[in-house]
Design an enzyme around this catalytic site. Structure first.
Site, PDB file in Angstrom:
ATOM      1  N   GLY A  46       1.929 -38.615  37.719  1.00  0.00           N
ATOM      2  CA  GLY A  46       1.232 -38.765  38.992  1.00  0.00           C
ATOM      3  C   GLY A  46       1.877 -37.879  40.039  1.00  0.00           C
ATOM      4  N   GLN A  51       4.394 -35.389  48.503  1.00  0.00           N
ATOM      5  CA  GLN A  51       5.395 -34.749  47.638  1.00  0.00           C
ATOM      6  C   GLN A  51       5.266 -33.236  47.624  1.00  0.00           C
ATOM      7  OE1 GLN A  51       4.566 -37.571  44.175  1.00  0.00           O
ATOM      8  NE2 GLN A  51       6.738 -37.175  43.923  1.00  0.00           N
ATOM      9  N   CYS A  88      10.878 -40.502  39.487  1.00  0.00           N
ATOM     10  CA  CYS A  88      10.050 -39.857  40.501  1.00  0.00           C
ATOM     11  C   CYS A  88      10.398 -38.372  40.530  1.00  0.00           C
ATOM     12  CB  CYS A  88      10.309 -40.479  41.872  1.00  0.00           C
ATOM     13  SG  CYS A  88       9.311 -39.762  43.198  1.00  0.00           S
ATOM     14  N   LEU A  89       9.386 -37.535  40.585  1.00  0.00           N
ATOM     15  CA  LEU A  89       9.618 -36.087  40.616  1.00  0.00           C
ATOM     16  C   LEU A  89      10.384 -35.681  41.868  1.00  0.00           C
ATOM     17  CD1 LEU A  89       6.129 -34.897  39.322  1.00  0.00           C
ATOM     18  CD2 LEU A  89       8.295 -34.870  38.055  1.00  0.00           C
ATOM     19  N   HIS A 130       2.958 -46.733  42.545  1.00  0.00           N
ATOM     20  CA  HIS A 130       4.006 -45.751  42.872  1.00  0.00           C
ATOM     21  C   HIS A 130       3.431 -44.654  43.777  1.00  0.00           C
ATOM     22  CE1 HIS A 130       7.597 -43.178  41.525  1.00  0.00           C
ATOM     23  NE2 HIS A 130       6.796 -42.289  42.064  1.00  0.00           N
ATOM     24  N   GLU A 131       2.230 -44.168  43.427  1.00  0.00           N
ATOM     25  CA  GLU A 131       1.644 -43.077  44.222  1.00  0.00           C
ATOM     26  C   GLU A 131       1.174 -43.563  45.589  1.00  0.00           C
ATOM     27  OE1 GLU A 131       2.480 -40.419  43.127  1.00  0.00           O
ATOM     28  OE2 GLU A 131       2.743 -40.921  41.021  1.00  0.00           O
ATOM     29  N   HIS A 134       3.954 -43.733  47.943  1.00  0.00           N
ATOM     30  CA  HIS A 134       4.309 -42.422  48.528  1.00  0.00           C
ATOM     31  C   HIS A 134       3.497 -42.154  49.801  1.00  0.00           C
ATOM     32  CE1 HIS A 134       7.170 -40.374  45.929  1.00  0.00           C
ATOM     33  NE2 HIS A 134       6.462 -40.604  44.837  1.00  0.00           N
TER      34      HIS A 134
HETATM   35  O1  GNR Z   1       6.184 -38.656  36.411  1.00  0.00           O
HETATM   36  C1  GNR Z   1       6.380 -39.784  36.837  1.00  0.00           C
HETATM   37  N1  GNR Z   1       6.655 -40.757  35.954  1.00  0.00           N
HETATM   38  C2  GNR Z   1       6.692 -42.102  36.280  1.00  0.00           C
HETATM   39  C3  GNR Z   1       7.218 -42.967  35.333  1.00  0.00           C
HETATM   40  C4  GNR Z   1       7.266 -44.309  35.585  1.00  0.00           C
HETATM   41  C5  GNR Z   1       6.790 -44.789  36.784  1.00  0.00           C
HETATM   42  C6  GNR Z   1       6.271 -43.938  37.732  1.00  0.00           C
HETATM   43  C7  GNR Z   1       6.207 -42.588  37.477  1.00  0.00           C
HETATM   44  S1  GNR Z   1       5.512 -41.524  38.646  1.00  0.00           S
HETATM   45  C8  GNR Z   1       6.348 -40.039  38.289  1.00  0.00           C
HETATM   46  C9  GNR Z   1       5.753 -38.882  39.058  1.00  0.00           C
HETATM   47  C10 GNR Z   1       5.963 -39.101  40.530  1.00  0.00           C
HETATM   48  O2  GNR Z   1       7.024 -39.028  41.075  1.00  0.00           O
HETATM   49  N2  GNR Z   1       4.903 -39.435  41.220  1.00  0.00           N
HETATM   50  O3  GNR Z   1       5.005 -39.691  42.516  1.00  0.00           O
HETATM   51 NI    NI Z   2       7.081 -40.350  42.812  1.00  0.00          NI
END
Ligand code: GNR
Ligand code: NI
Length: 154
Positions: A46, A51, A88-89, A130-131, A134
């Site tokens: 995601g 980001q 998270c990236l 999670h997204e 953000h």
């Molecule tokens: O790539 C991602 N993997 C992930 C793994 C477990 C829970 C959430 C994520 S999201 C993350 C990409 C990201 O940072 N999205 O904002």
């Molecule tokens: Ni993230």
């Protein structure tokens, strides 16, 4: 199409609240395409617009079941609880367990401006939460209940 730079923790933009998209214009559509390309290149499941430095409520997700593009996503219902390991990236190399709803229903607009509803369980529910976090300046680190050694990452 273009790969955009992913902002890392410490960049204040990640802590700001993103603004609703009022008009789906070419800039928004280009951003959606660039975000998908950037997410795939980074092997993420995601990516949220903040980001890549854009404070708009735009998200892309692909948990391996196809690309989901969401504009102005909102969680309209949620139930249950699950605990899973997240990364998270924007916070490379850090992993931790986070409690999330087991199931969420999200309403949003797609790139055509049509209202869509996405129901997610498991990883999709996690990714949606999670997204959307953000978009409100929340990082998974804020919710970690236990950090996980990268070696024991599921
Ligand atoms: O790539 C991602 N993997 C992930 C793994 C477990 C829970 C959430 C994520 S999201 C993350 C990409 C990201 O940072 N999205 O904002
Ligand atoms: Ni993230």
């Amino acid at each position: 199409m273009a790969i955009r730079d992913i902002r890392k923790e410490g960049d204040e933009i990640l802590r700001k609240k993103a603004k609703k998209v009022e008009v789906i214009d070419d800039r928004v559509l280009t951003l959606l395409k660039d975000m998908a390309e950037t997410m795939y290149k980074a092997n993420g499941v995601g990516l949220a617009a903040p980001q890549v430095g854009i404070l708009k409520r735009i998200v892309v997700i692909d948990i391996g079941e196809g690309l989901i593009e969401l504009i102005n996503p909102e969680i309209v219902s949620q139930e249950g609880e699950q605990t899973g390991t997240e990364g998270c990236l924007s916070i490379p190399g850090i992993y931790g367990e986070v409690k999330r709803p087991a199931r969420v229903v999200v309403e949003a607009l797609n790139g055509k401006g049509q209202k869509i509803r996405v129901t997610g369980e498991g990883l999709l529910a996690v990714a949606l939460c999670h997204e959307i976090d953000h978009l409100d300046g929340i990082l998974f680190r804020d919710k970690v209940i236990r950090y996980v050694d990268p070696e024991e990452k599921e």
